[in-house]
Design a protein around this motif. Structure first.
Motif, PDB file in Angstrom:
ATOM      1  N   GLY A   1       0.878  -1.098  -0.039  1.00 31.01           N
ATOM      2  CA  GLY A   1       0.062   0.096   0.011  1.00 31.01           C
ATOM      3  C   GLY A   1       0.997   1.340   0.070  1.00 31.01           C
ATOM      4  N   ALA A   2       1.837   1.255   0.740  1.00 37.45           N
ATOM      5  CA  ALA A   2       2.676   2.241   0.728  1.00 37.45           C
ATOM      6  C   ALA A   2       3.485   2.724  -0.478  1.00 37.45           C
ATOM      7  CB  ALA A   2       3.942   2.133   1.856  1.00 37.45           C
ATOM      8  N   LEU A   3       3.723   1.598  -1.215  1.00 34.47           N
ATOM      9  CA  LEU A   3       4.360   1.700  -2.728  1.00 34.47           C
ATOM     10  C   LEU A   3       3.391   2.264  -3.565  1.00 34.47           C
ATOM     11  CD1 LEU A   3       6.787   1.487  -4.341  1.00 34.47           C
ATOM     12  CD2 LEU A   3       5.791  -0.838  -4.671  1.00 34.47           C
ATOM     13  N   SER A   4       2.102   1.859  -3.339  1.00 34.69           N
ATOM     14  CA  SER A   4       1.044   2.537  -4.308  1.00 34.69           C
ATOM     15  C   SER A   4       0.738   3.987  -4.129  1.00 34.69           C
ATOM     16  CB  SER A   4      -0.266   1.722  -3.998  1.00 34.69           C
ATOM     17  OG  SER A   4      -1.381   2.082  -4.537  1.00 34.69           O
ATOM     18  N   ALA A   5       0.609   4.425  -2.892  1.00 37.89           N
ATOM     19  CA  ALA A   5       0.458   5.422  -2.586  1.00 37.89           C
ATOM     20  C   ALA A   5       1.672   6.585  -2.786  1.00 37.89           C
ATOM     21  CB  ALA A   5       0.397   5.883  -1.023  1.00 37.89           C
ATOM     22  N   GLU A   6       3.032   5.978  -2.795  1.00 35.81           N
ATOM     23  CA  GLU A   6       4.087   6.765  -3.105  1.00 35.81           C
ATOM     24  C   GLU A   6       4.059   6.951  -4.464  1.00 35.81           C
ATOM     25  OE1 GLU A   6       8.481   6.788  -0.982  1.00 35.81           O
ATOM     26  OE2 GLU A   6       8.022   4.721  -2.185  1.00 35.81           O
ATOM     27  N   ARG A   7       3.742   5.996  -5.347  1.00 38.20           N
ATOM     28  CA  ARG A   7       3.740   6.038  -6.723  1.00 38.20           C
ATOM     29  C   ARG A   7       2.811   6.909  -7.542  1.00 38.20           C
ATOM     30  NH1 ARG A   7       4.002  -0.347  -8.059  1.00 38.20           N
ATOM     31  NH2 ARG A   7       6.478  -0.666  -8.353  1.00 38.20           N
ATOM     32  N   ALA A   8       1.899   7.022  -6.652  1.00 42.43           N
ATOM     33  CA  ALA A   8       0.783   7.970  -6.964  1.00 42.43           C
ATOM     34  C   ALA A   8       1.169   9.517  -6.966  1.00 42.43           C
ATOM     35  CB  ALA A   8      -0.474   7.764  -6.305  1.00 42.43           C
ATOM     36  N   GLY A   9       2.107   9.884  -5.937  1.00 40.67           N
ATOM     37  CA  GLY A   9       2.583  11.010  -5.635  1.00 40.67           C
ATOM     38  C   GLY A   9       2.104  11.463  -4.245  1.00 40.67           C
ATOM     39  N   CYS A  10       1.662  10.804  -3.384  1.00 39.90           N
ATOM     40  CA  CYS A  10       1.090  11.218  -2.071  1.00 39.90           C
ATOM     41  C   CYS A  10       2.174  11.236  -1.172  1.00 39.90           C
ATOM     42  CB  CYS A  10      -0.087  10.182  -1.599  1.00 39.90           C
ATOM     43  SG  CYS A  10      -1.402   9.931  -2.744  1.00 39.90           S
ATOM     44  N   ALA A  11       1.961  12.002  -0.111  1.00 40.95           N
ATOM     45  CA  ALA A  11       2.650  11.701   1.308  1.00 40.95           C
ATOM     46  C   ALA A  11       1.979  10.576   1.744  1.00 40.95           C
ATOM     47  CB  ALA A  11       2.670  13.149   1.889  1.00 40.95           C
ATOM     48  N   VAL A  12       2.745   9.914   2.564  1.00 38.93           N
ATOM     49  CA  VAL A  12       2.397   8.620   3.023  1.00 38.93           C
ATOM     50  C   VAL A  12       2.751   8.347   4.490  1.00 38.93           C
ATOM     51  CG1 VAL A  12       2.204   6.166   2.925  1.00 38.93           C
ATOM     52  CG2 VAL A  12       2.917   7.627   0.790  1.00 38.93           C
ATOM     53  N   LEU A  13       1.594   8.472   5.596  1.00 34.00           N
ATOM     54  CA  LEU A  13       1.804   8.186   6.855  1.00 34.00           C
ATOM     55  C   LEU A  13       1.722   6.608   6.905  1.00 34.00           C
ATOM     56  CD1 LEU A  13       2.168   8.812   9.816  1.00 34.00           C
ATOM     57  CD2 LEU A  13      -0.203   9.110  10.046  1.00 34.00           C
ATOM     58  N   VAL A  14       2.750   5.925   7.501  1.00 32.81           N
ATOM     59  CA  VAL A  14       3.086   4.653   7.688  1.00 32.81           C
ATOM     60  C   VAL A  14       2.878   4.229   8.959  1.00 32.81           C
ATOM     61  CG1 VAL A  14       4.550   2.482   7.228  1.00 32.81           C
ATOM     62  CG2 VAL A  14       4.582   4.305   5.440  1.00 32.81           C
ATOM     63  N   VAL A  15       2.032   3.378   9.214  1.00 29.46           N
ATOM     64  CA  VAL A  15       1.654   2.780  10.420  1.00 29.46           C
ATOM     65  C   VAL A  15       1.397   1.296  10.343  1.00 29.46           C
ATOM     66  CG1 VAL A  15       0.184   2.793  12.504  1.00 29.46           C
ATOM     67  CG2 VAL A  15       0.500   4.720  10.956  1.00 29.46           C
ATOM     68  N   PRO A  16       2.750   0.517  10.457  1.00 33.79           N
ATOM     69  CA  PRO A  16       2.787  -0.827  10.291  1.00 33.79           C
ATOM     70  C   PRO A  16       1.773  -1.591  10.931  1.00 33.79           C
ATOM     71  CG  PRO A  16       5.321   0.082  10.283  1.00 33.79           C
ATOM     72  CD  PRO A  16       4.000   1.184  10.894  1.00 33.79           C
ATOM     73  N   CYS A  17       1.265  -2.779  10.366  1.00 35.16           N
ATOM     74  CA  CYS A  17       0.625  -3.707  11.089  1.00 35.16           C
ATOM     75  C   CYS A  17       1.158  -5.242  11.215  1.00 35.16           C
ATOM     76  CB  CYS A  17      -0.584  -3.761  10.627  1.00 35.16           C
ATOM     77  SG  CYS A  17      -2.102  -5.071  11.466  1.00 35.16           S
ATOM     78  N   GLU A  18       0.837  -5.818  10.306  1.00 34.55           N
ATOM     79  CA  GLU A  18       1.690  -7.008  10.098  1.00 34.55           C
ATOM     80  C   GLU A  18       3.127  -7.169   9.691  1.00 34.55           C
ATOM     81  OE1 GLU A  18       0.050 -10.053  10.766  1.00 34.55           O
ATOM     82  OE2 GLU A  18      -1.816  -9.184  11.373  1.00 34.55           O
ATOM     83  N   LEU A  19       3.524  -6.193   8.787  1.00 34.13           N
ATOM     84  CA  LEU A  19       4.962  -6.079   8.407  1.00 34.13           C
ATOM     85  C   LEU A  19       5.695  -4.677   8.371  1.00 34.13           C
ATOM     86  CD1 LEU A  19       3.923  -7.619   4.755  1.00 34.13           C
ATOM     87  CD2 LEU A  19       5.391  -8.844   6.459  1.00 34.13           C
ATOM     88  N   ALA A  20       7.108  -4.803   8.681  1.00 34.50           N
ATOM     89  CA  ALA A  20       7.768  -3.563   8.791  1.00 34.50           C
ATOM     90  C   ALA A  20       7.959  -2.970   7.317  1.00 34.50           C
ATOM     91  CB  ALA A  20       9.165  -4.003   8.976  1.00 34.50           C
ATOM     92  N   VAL A  21       7.518  -1.773   7.182  1.00 30.43           N
ATOM     93  CA  VAL A  21       7.544  -1.091   5.897  1.00 30.43           C
ATOM     94  C   VAL A  21       8.875  -0.406   5.772  1.00 30.43           C
ATOM     95  CG1 VAL A  21       6.282   0.428   4.584  1.00 30.43           C
ATOM     96  CG2 VAL A  21       4.945  -0.751   6.075  1.00 30.43           C
ATOM     97  N   PRO A  22       9.646  -0.390   4.807  1.00 32.56           N
ATOM     98  CA  PRO A  22      10.706   0.335   4.606  1.00 32.56           C
ATOM     99  C   PRO A  22      10.499   1.863   4.426  1.00 32.56           C
ATOM    100  CG  PRO A  22      10.541  -1.610   2.651  1.00 32.56           C
ATOM    101  CD  PRO A  22       9.381  -1.278   3.561  1.00 32.56           C
TER     102      PRO A  22
END
Length: 232
Positions: free
Chosen positions: A181-202
């Protein structure tokens, strides 16, 4: 952190971000494995499925059941997908718990008149069930996974969410829990607040990390947008 700028729109993931539904999907996927005559998913395969689309989840399950997904007849592939979503729907019908701070964030956005769009890889029929928990009144629009040509991690879902608000993706903050999901939002050009749940997010240039949504409101999201913009 830079001075916050006006927050005009928020794009929110659902599974693992607002509601703790990844555990529901774990049950549904393992029930599907039993339906396919195979043992439960390995930990690695289950984590691979987090944040994915129906197609990616089916491919993982067929692969783990010892079958080449590309060789599965189209009718069987479609019927298996329907079986999975029917089972997930049964589980969603029992209700899904909130993620910490998510209910309060939605209430704060609504109170301040900041529009939000729900952007998810989950199909419309299951999103409708989840909205009974989330509250339809909190969202100006919904972008389900079966109503875009290319789901996450492609950029289309978040671009579509911003478009529905009449905004550029760069004027929006996306809230995500998974690498997909973070990659999708980043590719779209959004600023992304990442709050990991099951997986660490780079980490990433357009990403700001936080452990939980507890204490996150419009001001904190505006600060995320300002920080990402300041990075250039």
């Amino acid at each position: 952190m830079p001075e916050p700028r006006a927050l005009r729109g928020v794009l929110l993931d659902m599974d693992g971000t607002l509601i703790d539904s990844e555990k529901v999907w774990e049950v549904a996927l393992n029930d599907l494995m039993k339906h396919l005559g195979a043992p439960p998913l390995s930990t690695e395969a289950r984590l691979e499925s987090v944040g994915g689309s129906l197609d990616s989840s089916l491919r993982i399950c067929f692969r783990e059941a010892g079958r080449d997904p590309a060789g599965v007849p189209a009718d069987e592939y479609r019927e298996t997908g329907e079986w999975l979503y029917d089972r997930a729907g049964e589980l969603f019908a029992h209700g899904v718990p909130w993620r910490p701070g998510a209910r309060e964030l939605l209430g704060a956005l609504r109170a301040e008149g900041i529009p939000a769009v729900l952007v998810t890889n989950t199909i419309r029929v299951l999103v409708e069930r989840a909205l009974e928990t989330l509250g339809r009144e909190h969202f100006a629009a919904v972008v389900p996974g079966d109503e875009v040509a290319e789901p996450k991690p492609g950029p289309e879902p978040y671009r579509r969410g911003a478009e529905l608000l009449g905004l550029d993706p760069g004027d929006c903050v996306a809230v995500e829990d998974s690498p997909t999901g973070a990659l999708s939002a980043e590719r779209a050009g959004c600023a992304v607040l990442v709050v990991p749940c099951e997986l660490a997010v780079p980490a990433g240039e357009r990403r700001v990390q936080r452990d939980s949504l507890d204490g996150v409101g419009p001001a904190e999201l505006a600060a995320v947008l300002a920080e990402v913009r300041a990075r250039g």
